[in-house]
Design an enzyme around this catalytic site. Structure first.
Site, mmCIF file in Angstrom:
data_model
loop_
_atom_site.group_PDB
_atom_site.id
_atom_site.type_symbol
_atom_site.label_atom_id
_atom_site.label_comp_id
_atom_site.label_asym_id
_atom_site.label_seq_id
_atom_site.Cartn_x
_atom_site.Cartn_y
_atom_site.Cartn_z
ATOM 1 N N GLY A 209 0.789 -1.217 0.000
ATOM 2 C CA GLY A 209 0.000 0.000 0.000
ATOM 3 C C GLY A 209 0.821 1.266 0.000
ATOM 4 O O GLY A 209 0.291 2.357 -0.244
ATOM 5 N N ARG A 210 2.118 1.140 0.276
ATOM 6 C CA ARG A 210 2.992 2.318 0.266
ATOM 7 C C ARG A 210 4.414 1.946 -0.096
ATOM 8 O O ARG A 210 5.349 2.706 0.128
ATOM 9 C CB ARG A 210 2.966 2.999 1.621
ATOM 10 C CG ARG A 210 3.377 2.081 2.752
ATOM 11 C CD ARG A 210 3.432 2.811 4.057
ATOM 12 N NE ARG A 210 3.663 1.880 5.151
ATOM 13 C CZ ARG A 210 3.929 2.278 6.381
ATOM 14 N NH1 ARG A 210 4.013 3.543 6.654
ATOM 15 N NH2 ARG A 210 4.112 1.388 7.331
ATOM 16 N N ASP B 274 -2.477 6.596 2.908
ATOM 17 C CA ASP B 274 -1.991 7.687 2.061
ATOM 18 C C ASP B 274 -0.716 7.319 1.311
ATOM 19 O O ASP B 274 -0.174 8.129 0.555
ATOM 20 C CB ASP B 274 -1.758 8.956 2.886
ATOM 21 C CG ASP B 274 -0.754 8.756 4.023
ATOM 22 O OD1 ASP B 274 -0.028 7.745 4.023
ATOM 23 O OD2 ASP B 274 -0.707 9.621 4.922
ATOM 24 N N GLY B 275 -0.206 6.092 1.521
ATOM 25 C CA GLY B 275 0.967 5.651 0.787
ATOM 26 C C GLY B 275 2.282 6.194 1.304
ATOM 27 O O GLY B 275 3.330 5.947 0.705
ATOM 28 N N ARG C 21 5.292 -13.339 0.717
ATOM 29 C CA ARG C 21 4.731 -13.570 2.046
ATOM 30 C C ARG C 21 3.815 -14.801 2.037
ATOM 31 O O ARG C 21 3.345 -15.239 0.982
ATOM 32 C CB ARG C 21 3.924 -12.332 2.465
ATOM 33 C CG ARG C 21 4.743 -11.051 2.389
ATOM 34 C CD ARG C 21 3.849 -9.862 2.056
ATOM 35 N NE ARG C 21 4.620 -8.648 1.780
ATOM 36 C CZ ARG C 21 5.051 -7.799 2.701
ATOM 37 N NH1 ARG C 21 4.758 -8.017 3.970
ATOM 38 N NH2 ARG C 21 5.748 -6.742 2.370
ATOM 39 N N ASP D 6 0.490 -11.891 6.507
ATOM 40 C CA ASP D 6 1.108 -11.103 5.441
ATOM 41 C C ASP D 6 2.425 -10.472 5.888
ATOM 42 O O ASP D 6 3.094 -9.813 5.084
ATOM 43 C CB ASP D 6 0.148 -10.015 4.941
ATOM 44 C CG ASP D 6 -0.290 -9.066 6.041
ATOM 45 O OD1 ASP D 6 -0.955 -9.539 6.980
ATOM 46 O OD2 ASP D 6 0.017 -7.866 5.971
ATOM 47 N N ASN D 7 2.821 -10.679 7.151
ATOM 48 C CA ASN D 7 4.074 -10.119 7.649
ATOM 49 C C ASN D 7 5.144 -11.181 7.875
ATOM 50 O O ASN D 7 6.191 -10.879 8.472
ATOM 51 C CB ASN D 7 3.836 -9.345 8.944
ATOM 52 C CG ASN D 7 3.097 -8.044 8.703
ATOM 53 O OD1 ASN D 7 3.085 -7.524 7.578
ATOM 54 N ND2 ASN D 7 2.461 -7.517 9.726
#
Length: 465
Positions: free
Chosen positions: A80-81, A113-114, A171, A239-240
């Site tokens: 996402g960023r 907001d990335g 992941r 996902d981590n």
């Protein structure tokens, strides 16, 4: 630099190409010269680490994946960023991902907001460096930049970008996304994962099952090493965790100070799912979810699912051997592990500092530990047992084999560096970077008294970054 663009060999459904959104008026934060040499990088690092510049040899991309967050299915997630801006060969011929964090919005940003803030970038930059120096498999970073460009979190904060490096950004959640949204890609994706990261399994009679065992083995080793150095990841969502067993995605992490196994270092973790003591069981749970995603690839599902049974004995093997080494006890002795657990119980009961207590044990400063104990009887019982185990051993060899750090990245140390950096002074980041590069060696020219102090109360860190 020698490029090796592997990820773009995969189906285009798995990523989205885009350029980073550069930081405005970037300022140099810190640069990892040793890592740059290992990657054979000699370019303009500020331009690269602020999104001003990318490589002609690789078109940047954001990955899509899914995951379980805090034990609940979260659906589609993704970078996402962050953007994968290159894959290069290091001096050992190993492929390393270069991943720019804080690079702006992507199709997977959801409500974000990335961007990244300077606070979280410094924490991750120092944490990856610290873990690598401690011998724990982890992502690292080439450098970071900051900017007066504000980013809104709980308050307006300075923006920043960091160029993270890792041996793998694939992941467990990648497999969850594929099974949910593009199951036709599973076979080829898994084959590529084996080819790139477990090539010794290509000739296996059951490569998928052996792949599962390999990921379980490496993850168990990583988590055992976390426990041994007192590291709490704080947000062990599926996902981590990646498929190579290297630490990824630092959020509200922390290094244990006073030994409190149920320490909640992430104040967003209301159920205390991700406390230090639960990390092995959560890793096993995550792997169980992941292994089930491989079921369409095998005929023998029972054998595949049974691979998860290897996690606990593998974890205990690494943890028991590592604890014996930290204690200066022979791993083969029948009482060594129990003696190690007795020491941990003493630390917990007396609320002693985890890192400093093991350091004192290594330095044979037994009286210093005793003076910190209220319950003298428990200490005397422990130390008698400890010396009895060592009595007929080669103590000098055991001492030489002990490996306990003097320095860890305590939260108050990171916070001091952040506060200086927010005033455009990166000298404290540089001091900590140099100090943490040699955590097992006394460094009087760099050490400050606060580096050895236990912070009270123990800090819990926000997920916001």
């Amino acid at each position: 630099m020698q490029f090796n663009a592997q990820y773009t060999q995969l189906a285009s459904k798995l990523y989205h190409h885009q350029k980073p959104h550069p930081l405005l008026n970037p300022q140099a934060g810190h640069f990892n010269h040793a890592l740059a040499d290992e990657l054979k990088f000699n370019g303009d690092w500020v331009a690269l680490c602020s999104g001003q510049q990318t490589f002609d040899e690789f078109e940047p991309l954001a990955m899509v994946y899914a995951g379980h967050q805090f034990g609940q299915w979260a659906g589609q997630l993704g970078d996402g960023r962050g953007l994968l801006i290159a894959q290069v060969l290091n001096t050992h011929g190993k492929t390393i991902d270069l991943h720019l964090k804080g690079a702006g919005k992507t199709p997977y940003s959801r409500m974000g907001d990335g961007r990244a803030v300077l606070r979280s970038v410094i924490r991750e930059y120092l944490a990856g460096h610290a873990l690598n120096s401690l011998g724990v498999a982890s992502s690292n970073a080439l450098g970071f930049t900051s900017s007066r460009q504000g980013v809104q979190r709980e308050k307006l904060e300075p923006g920043a970008m960091m160029l993270r490096t890792s041996d793998c950004h694939i992941r467990l959640g990648h497999f969850e996304w594929i099974n949910q949204y593009a199951p036709e890609l599973l076979a080829d994706f898994t084959q590529k994962c084996i080819e790139w990261h477990y090539p010794h399994l290509l000739d296996s009679a059951s490569p998928t099952i052996d792949f599962a065992r390999g990921v379980i083995e490496r993850t168990a080793q990583m988590v055992a090493n976390w426990q041994l150095v007192g590291f709490a990841h704080g947000v062990m969502n599926t996902d981590n965790l990646n498929i190579t067993g290297s630490t990824l995605d630092f959020g509200p992490f922390g290094f244990m100070e006073r030994f409190r196994p149920d320490w909640q270092n992430n104040h967003s973790d209301h159920s205390k799912r991700y406390t230090y003591q639960k990390q092995p069981s959560i890793a096993k749970w995550n792997l169980w979810v992941w292994v089930n995603n491989l079921r369409p690839l095998v005929d023998d599902e029972q054998t595949l699912l049974a691979t998860i049974e290897h996690f606990e004995p593998t974890f205990l093997k690494y943890y028991q051997n590592g604890l014996a080494q930290k204690m200066g006890l022979p791993s083969f002795h029948k009482d060594s592990f129990d003696c190690g657990l007795e020491f941990l119980q003493l630390l917990q009961k007396e609320q002693l500092d985890y890192t400093q207590s093991f350091w004192r044990l290594q330095q044979q400063e037994y009286t210093a530990i005793q003076h910190d104990c209220i319950d003298q009887t428990s200490f005397e019982k422990f130390i008698t047992r400890y010396h009895a185990i060592r009595e007929h051993q080669d103590v000098s060899a055991l001492q030489a084999n002990m490996k306990n750090p003097r320095y860890i990245l305590r939260n108050h140390m990171a916070q001091k560096a952040i506060e200086h950096a927010e005033c455009e002074d990166f000298s404290e980041v540089d001091r900590l970077f140099k100090l943490l590069a040699n955590p097992f060696t006394v460094q009087p020219e760099l050490e400050q008294p606060s580096d050895l102090l236990t912070n009270e109360p123990a800090l819990a860190i926000s997920c916001s970054s």
